[in-house]
Scaffold this motif. Sequence first.
Motif, short mmCIF file in Angstrom:
data_model
loop_
_atom_site.label_atom_id
_atom_site.label_comp_id
_atom_site.label_asym_id
_atom_site.label_seq_id
_atom_site.Cartn_x
_atom_site.Cartn_y
_atom_site.Cartn_z
N ILE A 66 34.89 23.79 46.43
CA ILE A 66 36.15 23.91 47.04
C ILE A 66 36.25 25.09 47.91
CG2 ILE A 66 38.63 24.23 46.63
CD1 ILE A 66 38.39 23.46 43.61
N GLU A 67 36.86 24.83 49.39
CA GLU A 67 37.22 25.98 50.06
C GLU A 67 38.39 26.60 49.56
OE1 GLU A 67 37.37 24.44 54.29
OE2 GLU A 67 38.39 26.29 54.83
N VAL A 68 38.39 27.92 49.70
CA VAL A 68 39.53 28.72 49.22
C VAL A 68 39.95 30.04 49.99
CG1 VAL A 68 39.28 27.92 46.84
CG2 VAL A 68 38.28 29.95 47.51
N ILE A 69 41.05 30.46 50.05
CA ILE A 69 41.43 31.85 50.45
C ILE A 69 41.67 32.71 49.13
CG2 ILE A 69 42.99 33.32 51.75
CD1 ILE A 69 41.46 31.48 53.55
N VAL A 70 41.03 33.99 49.27
CA VAL A 70 41.03 34.78 47.95
C VAL A 70 42.41 35.59 48.09
CG1 VAL A 70 39.88 36.68 46.85
CG2 VAL A 70 38.61 35.06 47.98
N ASP A 71 43.15 35.66 47.16
CA ASP A 71 44.52 36.41 47.13
C ASP A 71 44.63 37.56 46.39
OD1 ASP A 71 45.60 34.09 48.68
OD2 ASP A 71 46.10 33.15 46.58
N ARG A 72 44.09 37.54 45.00
CA ARG A 72 44.40 38.73 44.45
C ARG A 72 43.42 38.96 43.18
NH1 ARG A 72 50.06 41.40 41.96
NH2 ARG A 72 49.02 43.21 41.57
N HIS A 73 42.93 40.09 43.06
CA HIS A 73 41.99 40.28 41.75
C HIS A 73 42.65 40.82 40.73
CE1 HIS A 73 37.92 40.28 43.38
NE2 HIS A 73 38.48 39.59 44.47
N TYR A 74 42.46 40.52 39.50
CA TYR A 74 43.22 40.93 38.33
C TYR A 74 41.96 41.42 37.30
CZ TYR A 74 47.49 38.97 39.81
OH TYR A 74 48.46 38.51 40.24
N PRO A 75 41.49 42.84 37.45
CA PRO A 75 40.27 43.17 36.80
C PRO A 75 40.76 43.32 35.27
CG PRO A 75 40.89 44.86 38.42
CD PRO A 75 41.94 43.78 38.58
N PRO A 76 39.81 43.15 34.22
CA PRO A 76 40.13 43.18 32.76
C PRO A 76 40.92 44.12 32.34
CG PRO A 76 38.01 43.26 33.23
CD PRO A 76 38.29 43.19 34.35
N ALA A 77 41.88 43.79 31.49
CA ALA A 77 42.58 45.01 30.82
C ALA A 77 41.98 45.82 29.58
CB ALA A 77 44.00 44.25 30.20
N THR A 78 41.21 44.87 29.00
CA THR A 78 40.48 45.39 28.00
C THR A 78 39.03 45.13 28.22
OG1 THR A 78 40.57 43.37 26.52
CG2 THR A 78 42.25 45.05 26.47
N ARG A 79 38.02 45.64 27.46
CA ARG A 79 36.56 45.15 27.56
C ARG A 79 36.19 43.76 27.45
NH1 ARG A 79 31.94 48.79 26.90
NH2 ARG A 79 30.91 46.58 26.01
N LYS A 80 37.01 43.18 26.35
CA LYS A 80 36.83 41.71 26.01
C LYS A 80 37.61 40.66 26.92
CE LYS A 80 35.14 42.14 21.36
NZ LYS A 80 35.70 42.54 20.19
N SER A 81 38.73 41.05 27.71
CA SER A 81 39.35 40.03 28.43
C SER A 81 38.66 39.83 29.63
CB SER A 81 40.81 40.69 28.57
OG SER A 81 40.74 41.82 29.11
N PRO A 82 39.07 38.55 30.37
CA PRO A 82 38.45 38.35 31.38
C PRO A 82 38.72 38.89 33.00
CG PRO A 82 39.86 36.56 30.75
CD PRO A 82 40.02 37.55 29.73
N TYR A 83 37.94 38.69 33.90
CA TYR A 83 38.31 39.21 35.16
C TYR A 83 38.65 37.89 35.78
CZ TYR A 83 37.72 42.11 39.47
OH TYR A 83 37.66 42.55 40.39
#
Length: 696
Positions: A66-83
């Motif tokens: 898929i061709e996409v435009i990148v909007d926004r990053h959400y780094p993980p809140a805790t070590r276990k949660s995903p990016y």
Amino acid sequence: MRPEILFPFFAPLEKLPGIGKKTALLCEKLCGPAIVDLLFHMPTGFIDRRLKTKIADAPQTGVVTIEVIVDRHYPPATRKSPYKIVCHDDTGVINVIFFHAYGNYPAQVLPVGEKRFISGKVERFGLGNAQIQMLHPDYIVSETELDKIPEIECVYPLTAGLSGKILNKAVRIGIEKMPDLPDWQDPAMTKREGWPDFQSALKIIHCPQNEDDLKKIKAAKQRLAYDELLANQLALALVRRNMRRVAGRSIHGDGKIRKAVLDALPFSLTSAQIRVLKEINADMDSPLRMLRLVQGDVGSGKTMVALFAMLNAVESGAQAALMAPTDILANQHFNSVSKIAAAAGVAVVLLTGRDKGKKRQEILNRIASGQAQIIIGTHALFSEDVVFKDLALTVVDEQHKFGVHQRLSLSEKGRSADMLVMTATPIPRTLALTYYGDMESSQIDELPPGRKPIATRVLPAARLDEVAAALNRTLAEGNKVYWVCPLVEESEKIDLAAAQERFEYLNRLFAGRVGLAHGKMKGSEKDAVMQKFAGNELDILVATTVIEVGVDVPSATVMVIEHAERFGLAQLHQLRGRIGRGEKASTCLLLYANPLSQTAKARLTAMRETQDGFKIAEEDLTLRGAGEVLGTKQSGLQEFKIADLSIDRDLLTMARNDAKYIMNIDDGLSSERGKALRLLLYLFHKDEAVKTLKAG
Ligand code: ADP
Ligand code: MG
């Protein structure tokens, strides 16, 4: 020397541009050190990345680009949660997810505001499947790097530390670098079969580009499998001719010793034994060198046949050697053979790796002086300081433990000695052709009379206590019991502990009557236990698979096999062959632990339903594939990388005929096709076979 045109194929993997030392080492571990080994590492499937869609049109699940435009990053809140990274196109929004993302990797590969192409598996979820995400995209590239995403990507068996992506890359580069080779196959045949040439076949299999390539994969694989099988058959034919070329000698004893032995035996030979001996005697009589395989089920009387062949050599004034794969078996052969032969005045010696120093020297002297007429031993027989006075016959009791090459080196010992190979597990015809194609074969297809069939029962391990308690009766009737625990190398410690524990458990029930033998014991300790079991001191022998190799205790009538699901069919059959050797009826109890796989179930059923070794061997081939049937997989002697004998049997027959034809019209491989066939032999590591051409 390998022809120059093949040098690129045999270059080390490191020579490939973009492949570093580390990757090269991992590839080597997986398939071998040379580029050709990598090319013969077959994919098991492929990932199709040709589907390029808009976000809204992406399927419920599956691989897309898929061709996409990148909007926004959400780094993980805790070590276990995903990016999480949110992206969009003009039809919708997609989340790219990373777990345990390394450093600022996500920010680097998906910079905000930029256009990127992402390829990987998407999944829809949520209300009305409106949400869509891609977990760990396989590829993230900018528009200029778009060609880095392969349209169709192969899936390979991998090893830890090596990714499919890197392997794909290595194979692709490898294929591009290889020069074209002249075709060694008959063009009429490739045309008839619809097979591509060698290079095209490699390309189609490793880098399919389009629908057309995908359709041709099957034919391409067949072509390569056929190449491999032809190399195998041709190599065997060449090696065989070479061995025959070494002048043999005519051995024709006067029959006196054999008659004396026969008269002293408490039984007469079976008609199968008589027939096979006739075949052997004719071979020995002929001035050509004998190369014969004797196949026969456990207990069919192969050792007896070997003894008579050896006596033939002794009668003619020469020596004969019998080689066994283990100390235990060599000892056993020695005991049974020397008992019979000594009565006829024949001198038998035993030589194993355990004989050291003065004792060993004494034995060597007797072998060198000719005082020893029949020599029985292990590999030790073939060490350099063993010199025979006049070795006329070598018998190898191999039980699948030696490979073709090893066998060849063994036969060097007596330059013109005849050679007899005995195998205990019957081999399906198909396999006999590939493994022993260089030999004539005889079959002992009849058991000595009076053998009672063995009742085989399959039980869950939960009934172990019941089984153990029932042994009371067996022992009371004067019978003996084998109790087998598996020993697998990977879990050796745990397995040994389990065997030890079982020994203690049984010893509580039958105090003082139980022995333990396992592969980690010293040879002499092991022998001592076996001896006690064969004699009157012990009634139950708890053993790891050491007893597989052929001890003979006729009063053993029960065999319990724990974790029967972990054994191969041939192995189970071998083990079971240890009982049912005496007058009384025998029972084999196969205890299994759950979960039971489909193949394990099929194996146990086959065991329960038949005792015919040949049937079992065929079934085994179907269930497991060739390498494991021959037991060569573990020993690294696997014959085939591409061909699968459980499906390519017809190809093998074709290759056999083709090899025969080639030997008939061009056995020096000097025609155009012959020269190309030499390349084929090298490609499949049959250098030994090509060498025989030079010798001629
Ligand atoms: P294999 O090597 O094929 O496993 P062996 O030669 O060890 O078989 O024979 C198994 C047992 O059968 C031995 O105890 C042997 O003495 C006995 N035996 C061999 N041939 C005969 C025969 N023709 N009749 C009766 N018993 C035999
Ligand atoms: Mg035997």
